[in-house]
Design a protein around this motif. Structure first.
Motif, short mmCIF file in Angstrom:
data_model
loop_
_atom_site.label_atom_id
_atom_site.label_comp_id
_atom_site.label_asym_id
_atom_site.label_seq_id
_atom_site.Cartn_x
_atom_site.Cartn_y
_atom_site.Cartn_z
N GLN A 278 0.85 -1.18 0.00
CA GLN A 278 0.00 0.00 0.00
C GLN A 278 0.88 1.23 0.00
O GLN A 278 1.67 1.45 0.94
CB GLN A 278 -0.93 0.01 1.21
N ALA A 279 0.76 2.00 -1.05
CA ALA A 279 1.49 3.26 -1.17
C ALA A 279 0.62 4.39 -0.62
O ALA A 279 -0.61 4.26 -0.56
CB ALA A 279 1.85 3.53 -2.62
N PRO A 280 1.23 5.50 -0.21
CA PRO A 280 0.44 6.63 0.35
C PRO A 280 -0.63 7.07 -0.63
O PRO A 280 -0.37 7.29 -1.81
CB PRO A 280 1.51 7.70 0.55
N GLY A 281 -1.86 7.18 -0.13
CA GLY A 281 -2.97 7.65 -0.94
C GLY A 281 -3.52 6.64 -1.90
O GLY A 281 -4.41 6.97 -2.71
N LYS B 213 12.04 -0.08 -8.45
CA LYS B 213 11.71 1.22 -9.03
C LYS B 213 11.10 2.11 -7.96
O LYS B 213 10.53 1.60 -6.98
CB LYS B 213 10.71 1.03 -10.17
N PRO B 214 11.16 3.41 -8.15
CA PRO B 214 10.53 4.31 -7.16
C PRO B 214 9.05 3.99 -6.94
O PRO B 214 8.56 4.13 -5.81
CB PRO B 214 10.72 5.69 -7.79
N GLU B 215 8.37 3.53 -7.96
CA GLU B 215 6.95 3.21 -7.81
C GLU B 215 6.70 1.95 -6.99
O GLU B 215 5.55 1.61 -6.70
CB GLU B 215 6.27 3.10 -9.19
N ASP B 216 7.75 1.24 -6.63
CA ASP B 216 7.60 0.10 -5.72
C ASP B 216 7.57 0.55 -4.25
O ASP B 216 7.33 -0.28 -3.36
CB ASP B 216 8.76 -0.89 -5.90
N THR B 217 7.79 1.82 -4.01
CA THR B 217 7.76 2.34 -2.65
C THR B 217 6.38 2.16 -2.04
O THR B 217 5.38 2.59 -2.62
CB THR B 217 8.15 3.83 -2.65
N GLN C 292 2.17 -6.84 10.28
CA GLN C 292 2.11 -5.42 10.65
C GLN C 292 2.64 -4.52 9.55
O GLN C 292 2.45 -3.30 9.60
CB GLN C 292 2.89 -5.19 11.95
N GLY C 293 3.32 -5.09 8.58
CA GLY C 293 3.84 -4.33 7.45
C GLY C 293 5.29 -3.93 7.64
O GLY C 293 5.77 -3.74 8.76
N THR C 294 5.99 -3.79 6.51
CA THR C 294 7.36 -3.32 6.51
C THR C 294 7.53 -2.31 5.39
O THR C 294 7.04 -2.52 4.28
CB THR C 294 8.37 -4.49 6.37
N GLN C 295 8.20 -1.22 5.69
CA GLN C 295 8.33 -0.13 4.72
C GLN C 295 9.44 -0.42 3.73
O GLN C 295 10.57 -0.78 4.12
CB GLN C 295 8.63 1.18 5.44
N VAL C 296 9.13 -0.26 2.45
CA VAL C 296 10.12 -0.32 1.38
C VAL C 296 10.14 1.03 0.68
O VAL C 296 9.10 1.50 0.21
CB VAL C 296 9.80 -1.44 0.38
N THR C 297 11.29 1.65 0.64
CA THR C 297 11.44 2.95 -0.01
C THR C 297 12.53 2.85 -1.07
O THR C 297 13.66 2.45 -0.77
CB THR C 297 11.81 4.04 1.00
N VAL C 298 12.16 3.18 -2.30
CA VAL C 298 13.11 3.14 -3.41
C VAL C 298 13.35 4.58 -3.85
O VAL C 298 12.47 5.24 -4.39
CB VAL C 298 12.58 2.30 -4.58
N SER C 299 14.54 5.05 -3.58
CA SER C 299 14.85 6.45 -3.85
C SER C 299 16.35 6.64 -3.97
O SER C 299 17.13 5.96 -3.30
CB SER C 299 14.30 7.34 -2.74
#
Length: 118
Positions: free
Chosen positions: A39-42, A87-91, A110-117
């Motif tokens: 789930q990405a923001p928004g 890719k950034p869109e995998d964030t 509980q989820g784990t954050q993945v940030t591609v940047s």
């Protein structure tokens, strides 16, 4: 007590790789189809990949085909998501999911954050 505990998220540069792991306990792991959602923001939560009980069949979202691989180990009661060429869109926040093959029983991590940047 049912638990799905994800690990392996983090910050990675575009083109990099991460491997997410989900450790399951408290239920009969081999009776559950396992999946990864994100789930990405928004945005709404979406299915990324799923794998059948014995691991004989997998399903991947079109957006990750050729880059992500899902696997499971019914002895260790773990589920993995190998993510390459990120890719950034995998964030997104990535969630582990367990869905019973016969009953309407569904568990979430509980989820784990993945940030591609860069």
């Amino acid at each position: 007590q049912v638990q799905l505990v994800e690990s392996g998220g983090g910050l990675v540069q575009p083109g990099g790789s991460l491997r997410l792991s989900c450790a399951a306990s408290g239920f009969t792991f081999r009776m559950y189809t396992m999946g990864w959602y994100r789930q990405a923001p928004g945005k709404e939560r979406e299915l990324v990949a799923s794998i059948t009980t014995a691991g004989g069949s997998t399903n991947l979202a079109d957006s990750v085909k050729g880059r992500f691989t899902i696997s499971r180990d019914n002895v260790k009661k773990t589920e993995l998501l190998q993510m390459n060429s990120l890719k950034p869109e995998d964030t997104a926040v990535y969630y582990c999911n367990a869905n019973h093959i016969y009953y309407s029983t569904n568990y979430w991590g509980q989820g784990t954050q993945v940030t591609v940047s860069s």
